[in-house]
Write an enzyme that holds these catalytic residues in place. Structure first.
Site, PDB file in Angstrom:
ATOM      1  N   LYS A   1      13.936   1.694  12.317  1.00 45.86           N
ATOM      2  CA  LYS A   1      12.500   1.533  12.080  1.00 45.86           C
ATOM      3  C   LYS A   1      11.676   1.827  13.325  1.00 45.86           C
ATOM      4  CE  LYS A   1       8.756   0.200   9.864  1.00 45.86           C
ATOM      5  NZ  LYS A   1       8.377  -1.103   9.356  1.00 45.86           N
TER       6      LYS A   1
ATOM      7  N   ASP B   1       7.042  -4.675   1.152  1.00 45.88           N
ATOM      8  CA  ASP B   1       6.487  -5.146   2.428  1.00 45.88           C
ATOM      9  C   ASP B   1       6.120  -6.622   2.334  1.00 45.88           C
ATOM     10  OD1 ASP B   1       5.769  -5.009   5.091  1.00 45.88           O
ATOM     11  OD2 ASP B   1       3.758  -4.250   4.689  1.00 45.88           O
TER      12      ASP B   1
HETATM   13  C1  NCD Z   1       4.446  -7.154   8.578  1.00 43.42           C
HETATM   14  C2  NCD Z   1       5.008  -8.466   9.112  1.00 43.42           C
HETATM   15  O1  NCD Z   1       4.329  -9.501   8.988  1.00 43.42           O
HETATM   16  O2  NCD Z   1       6.121  -8.468   9.639  1.00 43.42           O
HETATM   17  N1  NCD Z   1       3.042  -7.333   8.317  1.00 43.42           N
HETATM   18  C3  NCD Z   1       2.277  -6.566   7.505  1.00 43.42           C
HETATM   19  O3  NCD Z   1       1.074  -6.781   7.470  1.00 43.42           O
HETATM   20  N2  NCD Z   1       2.802  -5.632   6.748  1.00 43.42           N
HETATM   21  C4  NCD Z   1       4.723  -6.060   9.538  1.00 43.42           C
HETATM   22  C5  NCD Z   1       4.486  -4.680   8.961  1.00 43.42           C
HETATM   23  O4  NCD Z   1       5.210  -4.228   8.099  1.00 43.42           O
HETATM   24  O5  NCD Z   1       3.532  -4.031   9.422  1.00 43.42           O
HETATM   25 ZN    ZN Z   2       6.572  -4.203   6.783  1.00 46.12          ZN
END
Ligand code: NCD
Ligand code: ZN
Length: 346
Positions: free
Chosen positions: A102, A250
């Site tokens: 990543k 996500d």
């Molecule tokens: C993710 C996290 O909290 O780990 N947060 C987010 O807003 N998506 C990190 C990420 O995927 O950018």
């Molecule tokens: Zn993420």
């Protein structure tokens, strides 16, 4: 009364998931494992998962949190840094438990401070990934503070992604959690080299949801929600059944207090109702016929993995999402907290 509509799908996978660590695992893993057979596990822990040894140990901790009555396989990733060696990439490929590396541009998002300061510093690692056939998973946002927050994905495409794809024409790249029409166009044009994950929030909401009646910290994630025309461009490509876009929630739990704060964290928790939320979005777009490919076929094809053999059933029936779920001794406020989701797991 007629029986509610049902939908049977090959069991889906989540190609972008944050599970965190420690006491939180036991609270969040069951939500994902109830729906998905596998998930790509993001490595942005503190400290980040940068070695195969760390990924192996993290994988064991995740497996220990999987309920006894379900099958769930975490697909591990490494966190790319300026110092990731070609040797670590080869070890990752050979481990059989690491499925991607990543790229977090340093400072782009939650726990990205150990990320890449300049992609050129990672070229040795990228060469090794290209050779090994290990995909690069990209958080695609420019980090220059002078760039408008809403433009960061488009600027990243021009400044970083297009040159990178040119320099590594055989490297498989997943453009993670895309949020713009620009990203849709890039993925379409890139051909088989590039796939993309799409979250539920980026097809169910536009940026108005950040300010609905007041500031809404639980709708804040990165990349941030965009204008309606971008939401629609993403939903349109999914409704068309494009084969290189796939499900990646996500889902990113943060304790309630860390979100409801003067400087709230980025991240939306959706694991409690993820496939159900996607079903809503696809239904609204008249595209339920394409949900299974998006959720269960396109991801495995891109990653070169077999599809799952078992099935899940979704029932078109409202259920009310709790206001909070436990999160390692604290709580997390999930997407749709206190409101309804129109599909439930059968
Ligand atoms: C993710 C996290 O909290 O780990 N947060 C987010 O807003 N998506 C990190 C990420 O995927 O950018
Ligand atoms: Zn993420």
């Amino acid at each position: 009364m007629p029986a509610p509509q049902t939908l049977t799908l090959r069991r889906p996978d989540d190609w972008h998931l944050h599970l965190r660590d420690g006491a939180m695992l036991a609270d969040v893993v069951p939500h994902t494992a109830a729906r998905f057979a596998r998930a790509i596990i993001m490595p942005n822990l503190k400290p980040p998962v940068t070695t195969v040894d760390q990924a192996t140990a993290y994988r064991e901790r995740i497996l220990a949190a999987v309920p006894a009555d379900v099958d769930f396989t975490p697909l591990m990733t490494l966190y790319l840094t300026d110092n990731t060696s070609a040797g670590e990439v080869t070890r990752a490929k050979d481990s059989g438990i690491v499925f991607g590396v990543k790229l977090y541009p340093a400072g782009a998002t939650t726990h990205s401070d150990a990320g890449v300061t300049d992609v050129r510093h990672t070229y040795k690692a990228l060469e090794a990934m290209q050779t090994a056939g290990l995909p690069l998973l990209v958080h695609g946002e420019a980090t220059d503070p002078a760039v408008d927050v809403f433009d960061r994905e488009a600027v990243f495409i021009e400044q970083t992604l297009i040159p990178l794809l040119k320099d590594f024409p055989e490297l498989k790249v997943v453009f993670e959690h895309i949020t713009t029409a620009d990203a849709v166009a890039l993925v379409r044009e890139a051909g088989d080299q590039v796939g993309a994950t799409v979250t539920p929030q980026h097809i169910l909401m536009n940026r108005n949801a950040l300010f609905q009646g007041g500031i809404r910290p639980h709708h804040y994630c990165l990349p941030v929600l965009k204008r309606e025309r971008h939401r629609k461009a993403i939903m349109d490509v999914l409704a068309e059944g494009h084969p290189r876009f796939f499900l990646g929630t996500d889902s990113a739990p943060h304790p309630k207090g860390a979100k409801e704060s003067a400087c709230g964290c980025a991240g939306i928790y959706s694991a409690h109702g993820a496939i159900e939320l996607y079903a809503e979005a696809f239904e609204q777009a008249g595209a339920l016929a394409h949900l299974e490919a998006f959720a269960s076929l396109n991801g495995p094809r891109f990653y070169g993995l077999p599809v799952n053999e078992d099935r899940i059933t979704l029932v078109k029936q409202d259920w009310e999402v709790p206001g909070e779920y436990p999160l390692g001794g604290e709580t997390v406020v999930p997407l749709r907290a206190g409101e309804k989701i129109g599909w439930r797991l059968g």
